[in-house]
Design an enzyme around this catalytic site. Sequence first.
Site, PDB file in Angstrom:
ATOM      1  N   LYS A  90       7.590  -2.030   7.089  1.00  0.00           N
ATOM      2  CA  LYS A  90       6.950  -0.709   7.154  1.00  0.00           C
ATOM      3  C   LYS A  90       5.451  -0.922   6.979  1.00  0.00           C
ATOM      4  CE  LYS A  90       8.131   3.883   5.401  1.00  0.00           C
ATOM      5  NZ  LYS A  90       8.707   4.580   4.231  1.00  0.00           N
ATOM      6  N   VAL A  91       4.685  -0.407   7.926  1.00  0.00           N
ATOM      7  CA  VAL A  91       3.238  -0.638   7.938  1.00  0.00           C
ATOM      8  C   VAL A  91       2.527   0.713   7.964  1.00  0.00           C
ATOM      9  CG1 VAL A  91       1.339  -1.634   9.274  1.00  0.00           C
ATOM     10  CG2 VAL A  91       3.545  -2.804   9.209  1.00  0.00           C
TER      11      VAL A  91
END
Length: 229
Positions: A83-84
């Site tokens: 998750k960015v």
Amino acid sequence: MRLFIDTGSVREVEEVAAWGVLSGATTNPSLLAKEESGPGEAIKRICELVQGPVSAEVVSRDPKEMVAEGRALRTLHEHVVVKVPFSPAGLTATRELRADGHPVNMTLVFSANQALLSAEAGATYVSCFMGRLDDISVDSTAVLREIVETLRPGGVTSQVLAASLRHPMHVVTAAKLGCEVSTLPYKVFQAMLAHPLTTAGIDKFEADWQSKPEFGQWLEELTSGQAVR
Ligand code: G3P
């Protein structure tokens, strides 16, 4: 639309996974920080329980470090999705992680333009936060609709993931708009179960059945394989 659980709690995942309705999970640093267990332990256990994609978030703001954290998170379990957070650095990291074959969930997306950039960088999931838009009096339904309508004609493979869902109507809205995934807190899963007519109906069926004791006897014998069918 597939349903993910948005949590850092292994206990919550255990409970909802047992219903047979979980396709994946999302965590974030805030959710994991609420729990007693360490992040690695929680992420691995959640991966085992859901047997589907589990987002684990990078925390650096530097693209190279984001990539390094993402690669490291992926060693925890094959189901981990990196998750960015959305930013220029996040886009750079997404492009690099995707080139290496790592799935990426681009998070904190609040506009169609951000969604377009996320998709162009190759994000596997684009997470639009409904509740946080509503919190600042921006119509989350309108934004989510625009994101879905903007990505679809381009034929991008990124999946729209509705996040920050606060109540069951957010879930229905996301499904009607054509989102591929919604991620729900435990309390929203529980709220989705509830209907007074369901409870009343079960109570009535049970009472009517019990008014005929011989029915109970028959069912017991049927269940144990002794009854005349
Ligand atoms: O995991 C991201 C998102 O779902 C957070 O929700 O309620 O903190 O805005 P919320």
